[in-house]
Design an enzyme around this catalytic site. Sequence first.
Site, PDB file in Angstrom:
ATOM      1  N   LYS A   1      91.974  57.877  47.483  1.00  0.00           N
ATOM      2  CA  LYS A   1      91.779  59.142  46.762  1.00  0.00           C
ATOM      3  C   LYS A   1      92.970  59.435  45.832  1.00  0.00           C
ATOM      4  CE  LYS A   1      88.899  61.142  50.445  1.00  0.00           C
ATOM      5  NZ  LYS A   1      88.656  62.336  51.293  1.00  0.00           N
TER       6      LYS A   1
ATOM      7  N   TYR B   1      79.912  64.012  46.352  1.00  0.00           N
ATOM      8  CA  TYR B   1      79.961  64.829  47.565  1.00  0.00           C
ATOM      9  C   TYR B   1      78.802  65.828  47.635  1.00  0.00           C
ATOM     10  CZ  TYR B   1      84.450  63.273  49.592  1.00  0.00           C
ATOM     11  OH  TYR B   1      85.450  62.553  50.218  1.00  0.00           O
TER      12      TYR B   1
ATOM     13  N   PHE C   1      84.362  74.226  51.335  1.00  0.00           N
ATOM     14  CA  PHE C   1      85.412  73.443  50.674  1.00  0.00           C
ATOM     15  C   PHE C   1      84.891  72.604  49.513  1.00  0.00           C
ATOM     16  CE2 PHE C   1      83.984  71.009  54.416  1.00  0.00           C
ATOM     17  CZ  PHE C   1      83.643  69.783  53.853  1.00  0.00           C
TER      18      PHE C   1
ATOM     19  N   ARG D   1      86.418  52.940  59.388  1.00  0.00           N
ATOM     20  CA  ARG D   1      86.614  54.361  59.734  1.00  0.00           C
ATOM     21  C   ARG D   1      87.643  54.517  60.855  1.00  0.00           C
ATOM     22  NH1 ARG D   1      83.590  58.419  57.331  1.00  0.00           N
ATOM     23  NH2 ARG D   1      83.877  59.791  59.118  1.00  0.00           N
TER      24      ARG D   1
ATOM     25  N   THR E   1      88.990  62.805  59.971  1.00  0.00           N
ATOM     26  CA  THR E   1      89.087  63.581  58.722  1.00  0.00           C
ATOM     27  C   THR E   1      90.352  64.436  58.712  1.00  0.00           C
ATOM     28  OG1 THR E   1      86.673  63.734  58.808  1.00  0.00           O
ATOM     29  CG2 THR E   1      87.802  65.177  57.232  1.00  0.00           C
TER      30      THR E   1
ATOM     31  N   ARG F   1      95.217  57.961  57.942  1.00  0.00           N
ATOM     32  CA  ARG F   1      95.295  59.422  57.758  1.00  0.00           C
ATOM     33  C   ARG F   1      96.405  60.036  58.619  1.00  0.00           C
ATOM     34  NH1 ARG F   1      88.763  60.531  57.424  1.00  0.00           N
ATOM     35  NH2 ARG F   1      88.591  60.536  55.130  1.00  0.00           N
TER      36      ARG F   1
ATOM     37  N   ASN G   1      93.476  63.568  52.283  1.00  0.00           N
ATOM     38  CA  ASN G   1      93.585  62.650  53.425  1.00  0.00           C
ATOM     39  C   ASN G   1      93.517  61.175  52.998  1.00  0.00           C
ATOM     40  OD1 ASN G   1      90.898  62.612  52.824  1.00  0.00           O
ATOM     41  ND2 ASN G   1      90.191  63.438  54.779  1.00  0.00           N
TER      42      ASN G   1
ATOM     43  N   HIS H   1      88.716  57.461  51.731  1.00  0.00           N
ATOM     44  CA  HIS H   1      87.318  57.736  52.070  1.00  0.00           C
ATOM     45  C   HIS H   1      86.681  56.456  52.580  1.00  0.00           C
ATOM     46  CE1 HIS H   1      83.092  58.940  51.717  1.00  0.00           C
ATOM     47  NE2 HIS H   1      82.906  57.728  51.223  1.00  0.00           N
TER      48      HIS H   1
ATOM     49  N   GLU I   1      76.459  55.202  48.287  1.00  0.00           N
ATOM     50  CA  GLU I   1      77.789  55.382  47.703  1.00  0.00           C
ATOM     51  C   GLU I   1      78.218  54.172  46.876  1.00  0.00           C
ATOM     52  OE1 GLU I   1      79.602  58.485  51.021  1.00  0.00           O
ATOM     53  OE2 GLU I   1      80.382  56.439  50.938  1.00  0.00           O
TER      54      GLU I   1
HETATM   55  P1  GDP Z   1      85.158  62.115  56.044  1.00  0.00           P
HETATM   56  O1  GDP Z   1      83.857  61.369  56.166  1.00  0.00           O
HETATM   57  O2  GDP Z   1      86.091  61.867  57.201  1.00  0.00           O
HETATM   58  O3  GDP Z   1      85.848  61.904  54.722  1.00  0.00           O
HETATM   59  O4  GDP Z   1      84.828  63.683  56.162  1.00  0.00           O
HETATM   60  P2  GDP Z   1      83.666  64.617  55.535  1.00  0.00           P
HETATM   61  O5  GDP Z   1      82.547  63.803  54.980  1.00  0.00           O
HETATM   62  O6  GDP Z   1      83.329  65.629  56.590  1.00  0.00           O
HETATM   63  O7  GDP Z   1      84.389  65.401  54.364  1.00  0.00           O
HETATM   64  C1  GDP Z   1      84.561  64.831  53.097  1.00  0.00           C
HETATM   65  C2  GDP Z   1      85.954  65.181  52.588  1.00  0.00           C
HETATM   66  O8  GDP Z   1      86.015  66.591  52.334  1.00  0.00           O
HETATM   67  C3  GDP Z   1      87.090  64.908  53.561  1.00  0.00           C
HETATM   68  O9  GDP Z   1      87.525  63.577  53.596  1.00  0.00           O
HETATM   69  C4  GDP Z   1      88.159  65.845  53.041  1.00  0.00           C
HETATM   70  O10 GDP Z   1      88.795  65.310  51.872  1.00  0.00           O
HETATM   71  C5  GDP Z   1      87.319  67.064  52.642  1.00  0.00           C
HETATM   72  N1  GDP Z   1      87.217  68.045  53.737  1.00  0.00           N
HETATM   73  C6  GDP Z   1      86.553  67.927  54.917  1.00  0.00           C
HETATM   74  N2  GDP Z   1      86.661  69.036  55.665  1.00  0.00           N
HETATM   75  C7  GDP Z   1      87.398  69.913  54.930  1.00  0.00           C
HETATM   76  C8  GDP Z   1      87.847  71.248  55.137  1.00  0.00           C
HETATM   77  O11 GDP Z   1      87.594  71.862  56.182  1.00  0.00           O
HETATM   78  N3  GDP Z   1      88.589  71.804  54.131  1.00  0.00           N
HETATM   79  C9  GDP Z   1      88.885  71.153  52.973  1.00  0.00           C
HETATM   80  N4  GDP Z   1      89.620  71.786  52.032  1.00  0.00           N
HETATM   81  N5  GDP Z   1      88.464  69.899  52.742  1.00  0.00           N
HETATM   82  C10 GDP Z   1      87.751  69.273  53.697  1.00  0.00           C
END
Ligand code: GDP
Length: 159
Positions: A30, A70, A78, A106, A112, A123, A133, A136, A147
Site C-alpha cells: 500500500k 474496495y 472508514f 494472509r 488487519t 503488519r 497497514n 493487502h 481483484e
Molecule cells: P484486510 O482484508 O485485512 O485488509 O481487512 P478489510 O478487508 O476488513 O479492510 C480493508 C482495509 O480497510 C484494511 O486493510 C485497512 O486498510 C482498512 N480498514 C479496515 N478496518 C478499518 C477501520 O476500522 N478503520 C479504518 N480507518 N480503516 C480500516
Amino acid sequence: MAETMIKPENSDLTTKERIRSVEKTLSIIKPDGVSRGLVGEVIKQLEAAKFQIAAMKLIHMTKAQAEGFYAVHKERPFFDSVTTFMSSGPAVVMVLKGENVIAEYREIMGATDHKKAAEGTIRKNYATDIEKNVVHGSDSPETAALEISYFFNRFELVD
Ligand code: GDP
C-alpha cells in the site's frame, strides 16, 4: 529399478488435484509501504515464503479506482478514509502464486489491526494504524480472481 524409485511428493494425487491446489492471490504494498521504503522488505518475505511472483507493477490509483477496489466496504464508516489513503500515492500490485498461497500470505501479513497481529507478521512489524497497514491480500479464491482482474490482464501474468 522401479520399486526403488522415490515417488514425487503428493504422487497419489491426480494431475487435476495437483493443479487445483495451486492458487493465485492479489498482493498490494500500500502507499504507506511504498513511501516508507518497505517494498524490498515485503518482497524479501514473499520470496522467503517461496511464493512465485506471477505479475508485478507500480500504480497510483485514482480515488475512483480505489473506491472500485474496495466497493465491498462502501457502507463502512472508514470507506472514504481508506480509499483516500489507497489513492494517496504509488502502490505495488502483485499476483502471487503457490499452493495455498491465499491463506499462507494472509498469515504472513497478520491481522488487519496491527495491535492484534501475531508476532513476526508484516503488519505487526510495520503497520502504524488499522488503516495504514502496509499490505493487502485477497481473502478467498473468488475475491482473488476479481481483484487480480481489476489490475491485470492475462497477458501480464507469467506462468
Ligand atoms: P484486510 O482484508 O485485512 O485488509 O481487512 P478489510 O478487508 O476488513 O479492510 C480493508 C482495509 O480497510 C484494511 O486493510 C485497512 O486498510 C482498512 N480498514 C479496515 N478496518 C478499518 C477501520 O476500522 N478503520 C479504518 N480507518 N480503516 C480500516
